[in-house]
Design an enzyme around this catalytic site. Structure first.
Site, mmCIF file in Angstrom:
data_model
loop_
_atom_site.group_PDB
_atom_site.id
_atom_site.type_symbol
_atom_site.label_atom_id
_atom_site.label_comp_id
_atom_site.label_asym_id
_atom_site.label_seq_id
_atom_site.Cartn_x
_atom_site.Cartn_y
_atom_site.Cartn_z
ATOM 1 N N SER A 145 0.847 -1.207 0.000
ATOM 2 C CA SER A 145 0.000 0.000 0.000
ATOM 3 C C SER A 145 0.872 1.243 0.000
ATOM 4 O O SER A 145 1.959 1.251 0.593
ATOM 5 C CB SER A 145 -0.888 0.027 1.244
ATOM 6 O OG SER A 145 -1.542 1.280 1.349
ATOM 7 N N TYR A 158 -2.649 -0.843 10.187
ATOM 8 C CA TYR A 158 -2.575 -1.174 8.756
ATOM 9 C C TYR A 158 -1.201 -0.793 8.187
ATOM 10 O O TYR A 158 -0.575 -1.589 7.465
ATOM 11 C CB TYR A 158 -3.692 -0.421 8.034
ATOM 12 C CG TYR A 158 -3.809 -0.711 6.558
ATOM 13 C CD1 TYR A 158 -4.232 -1.955 6.115
ATOM 14 C CD2 TYR A 158 -3.526 0.264 5.608
ATOM 15 C CE1 TYR A 158 -4.363 -2.224 4.756
ATOM 16 C CE2 TYR A 158 -3.654 0.010 4.252
ATOM 17 C CZ TYR A 158 -4.073 -1.236 3.834
ATOM 18 O OH TYR A 158 -4.201 -1.495 2.494
HETATM 19 P P1 NAP Z 1 -11.467 -6.149 -0.162
HETATM 20 O O1 NAP Z 1 -12.381 -5.754 -1.266
HETATM 21 O O2 NAP Z 1 -11.835 -5.828 1.249
HETATM 22 O O3 NAP Z 1 -11.178 -7.734 -0.275
HETATM 23 C C1 NAP Z 1 -10.349 -8.329 0.676
HETATM 24 C C2 NAP Z 1 -10.092 -9.777 0.303
HETATM 25 O O4 NAP Z 1 -9.242 -10.353 1.331
HETATM 26 C C3 NAP Z 1 -11.356 -10.601 0.236
HETATM 27 O O5 NAP Z 1 -11.268 -11.522 -0.804
HETATM 28 C C4 NAP Z 1 -11.377 -11.317 1.594
HETATM 29 O O6 NAP Z 1 -11.988 -12.608 1.522
HETATM 30 C C5 NAP Z 1 -9.878 -11.494 1.876
HETATM 31 N N1 NAP Z 1 -9.632 -11.588 3.316
HETATM 32 C C6 NAP Z 1 -9.686 -10.590 4.235
HETATM 33 N N2 NAP Z 1 -9.451 -11.079 5.471
HETATM 34 C C7 NAP Z 1 -9.243 -12.415 5.322
HETATM 35 C C8 NAP Z 1 -8.963 -13.484 6.224
HETATM 36 N N3 NAP Z 1 -8.867 -13.307 7.550
HETATM 37 N N4 NAP Z 1 -8.812 -14.734 5.725
HETATM 38 C C9 NAP Z 1 -8.954 -14.956 4.407
HETATM 39 N N5 NAP Z 1 -9.221 -13.991 3.490
HETATM 40 C C10 NAP Z 1 -9.371 -12.744 3.953
HETATM 41 O O7 NAP Z 1 -10.018 -5.525 -0.351
HETATM 42 P P2 NAP Z 1 -9.334 -4.781 -1.620
HETATM 43 O O8 NAP Z 1 -9.679 -3.344 -1.529
HETATM 44 O O9 NAP Z 1 -9.606 -5.546 -2.861
HETATM 45 O O10 NAP Z 1 -7.791 -4.933 -1.222
HETATM 46 C C11 NAP Z 1 -6.976 -5.985 -1.703
HETATM 47 C C12 NAP Z 1 -5.551 -5.724 -1.250
HETATM 48 O O11 NAP Z 1 -5.124 -4.449 -1.721
HETATM 49 C C13 NAP Z 1 -5.365 -5.697 0.263
HETATM 50 O O12 NAP Z 1 -4.127 -6.264 0.617
HETATM 51 C C14 NAP Z 1 -5.383 -4.218 0.575
HETATM 52 O O13 NAP Z 1 -4.708 -3.919 1.788
HETATM 53 C C15 NAP Z 1 -4.666 -3.663 -0.638
HETATM 54 N N6 NAP Z 1 -4.928 -2.249 -0.909
HETATM 55 C C16 NAP Z 1 -6.185 -1.819 -1.224
HETATM 56 C C17 NAP Z 1 -6.396 -0.466 -1.487
HETATM 57 C C18 NAP Z 1 -7.761 0.079 -1.859
HETATM 58 O O14 NAP Z 1 -7.888 1.327 -1.950
HETATM 59 N N7 NAP Z 1 -8.756 -0.758 -2.097
HETATM 60 C C19 NAP Z 1 -5.302 0.436 -1.430
HETATM 61 C C20 NAP Z 1 -4.040 -0.042 -1.105
HETATM 62 C C21 NAP Z 1 -3.860 -1.393 -0.859
HETATM 63 P P3 NAP Z 1 -13.556 -12.887 1.849
HETATM 64 O O15 NAP Z 1 -14.363 -11.719 1.365
HETATM 65 O O16 NAP Z 1 -13.815 -14.149 1.084
HETATM 66 O O17 NAP Z 1 -13.640 -13.084 3.330
#
Ligand code: NAP
Length: 251
Positions: A145, A158
């Site tokens: 991130s 985080y």
């Molecule tokens: P998201 O929509 O919240 O999806 C999170 C994913 O992680 C889901 O598939 C969820 O699975 C899985 N997950 C979370 N906790 C878990 C656990 N305890 N065990 C197993 N699976 C788990 O997140 P996103 O926005 O796509 O983010 C994806 C990645 O990008 C993350 O690492 C996040 O930190 C990073 N990121 C995101 C942003 C942003 O703006 N969106 C910015 C910077 C970095 P289930 O739903 O099946 O439980």
């Protein structure tokens, strides 16, 4: 259609939703067989598997709670089940992530344990399994991130977890290089997923104004960078943290 990953096996964590889903779909379009990991969103994971099968690749749908750091559960069992279902992965994408956002005075032991486990410890365990089993040519891609170089209040847990991911990337590159395995991290800026819609949607205009390209990111933007790192043209890249933020200047 150009399919640079034909014959490869990819494991994508957190592939049920958001950025992980886009990554899994993109790697499948590029020809890779896909292990689709999910935590709780089983129906979403199964729907993605159907879509990927329609693209002519093999799939496995595997549940694992990544807060479980034991050898019988979490990342370790996920890697083992991928091997059983599809074969040893050539590409591992550590995308699953979670966050607890709030003032540092409110942090609980559970927040710390869960966020550090999913975001930092699970990718490290995954790298351990890869070091033991992956073949030369393997690729590990973490999702970090921009929080690590754009400090913003109420994100200490985080930021600590993602800082660990960025730091381990360079160290592991040194260890995994002699095995012929590369490891890199893609650090997204603000990206349009469920997580963002719930948390910060009202801030879209403000954040958009801080990007060079005049919009927030889409999951497919991040998936494209991951696909490049997984593909033949990125064989010489390892130990890098690559920001993919549309030129974001601050959170
Ligand atoms: P998201 O929509 O919240 O999806 C999170 C994913 O992680 C889901 O598939 C969820 O699975 C899985 N997950 C979370 N906790 C878990 C656990 N305890 N065990 C197993 N699976 C788990 O997140 P996103 O926005 O796509 O983010 C994806 C990645 O990008 C993350 O690492 C996040 O930190 C990073 N990121 C995101 C942003 C942003 O703006 N969106 C910015 C910077 C970095 P289930 O739903 O099946 O439980």
């Amino acid at each position: 259609m150009d399919r640079p990953l034909l014959g490869k096996i990819a494991l994508v964590t957190g592939a049920s939703r958001g950025i992980g889903r886009a990554i899994a779909e993109r790697l499948a379009r590029d020809g890779a067989d896909i292990a689709i990991h999910y935590g709780s969103s089983r129906l979403d994971a199964e729907a993605l598997a159907q879509l990927c099968q329609g693209l002519g690749v093999r799939t496995a749908v595997i549940q694992a709670d990544l807060t479980d750091l034991s050898d019988q559960g979490g990342a370790v069992r996920l890697f083992a089940e991928t091997v059983r279902a599809l074969g040893v992965p050539d590409i591992v994408v550590n995308n699953a992530g979670t966050g607890r956002f709030g003032p540092v005075s409110d942090i609980t032991a559970d927040d710390l344990a869960n966020v550090l486990a999913v975001n930092a410890a699970a990718p490290l365990l995954m790298a351990r399994e890869a070091a033991r089993q992956m073949r030369p040519g393997g690729r590990i891609i973490n999702i970090g991130s921009v929080i690590t170089d754009m400090p913003a209040a109420k994100r200490a847990v985080y930021a600590a977890s993602k800082g660990a991911v960025h730091a381990m990337t360079g160290v592991l590159a040194q260890e995994l290089g002699p095995l012929g395995i590369t490891i890199n991290t893609v650090a997204p800026g603000v990206t349009n997923t469920d997580r963002f819609k719930v948390g910060d949607a009202s801030r879209v205009p403000e954040i958009t104004s801080r990007t060079a390209l005049g919009r927030i990111g889409e999951p497919a933007d991040i998936a494209a960078v991951v696909a490049w790192l997984a593909g033949p043209d990125a064989a010489w890249i390892t130990g890098e943290v690559i920001r993919a933020s549309g030129g974001l200047r601050g959170l």
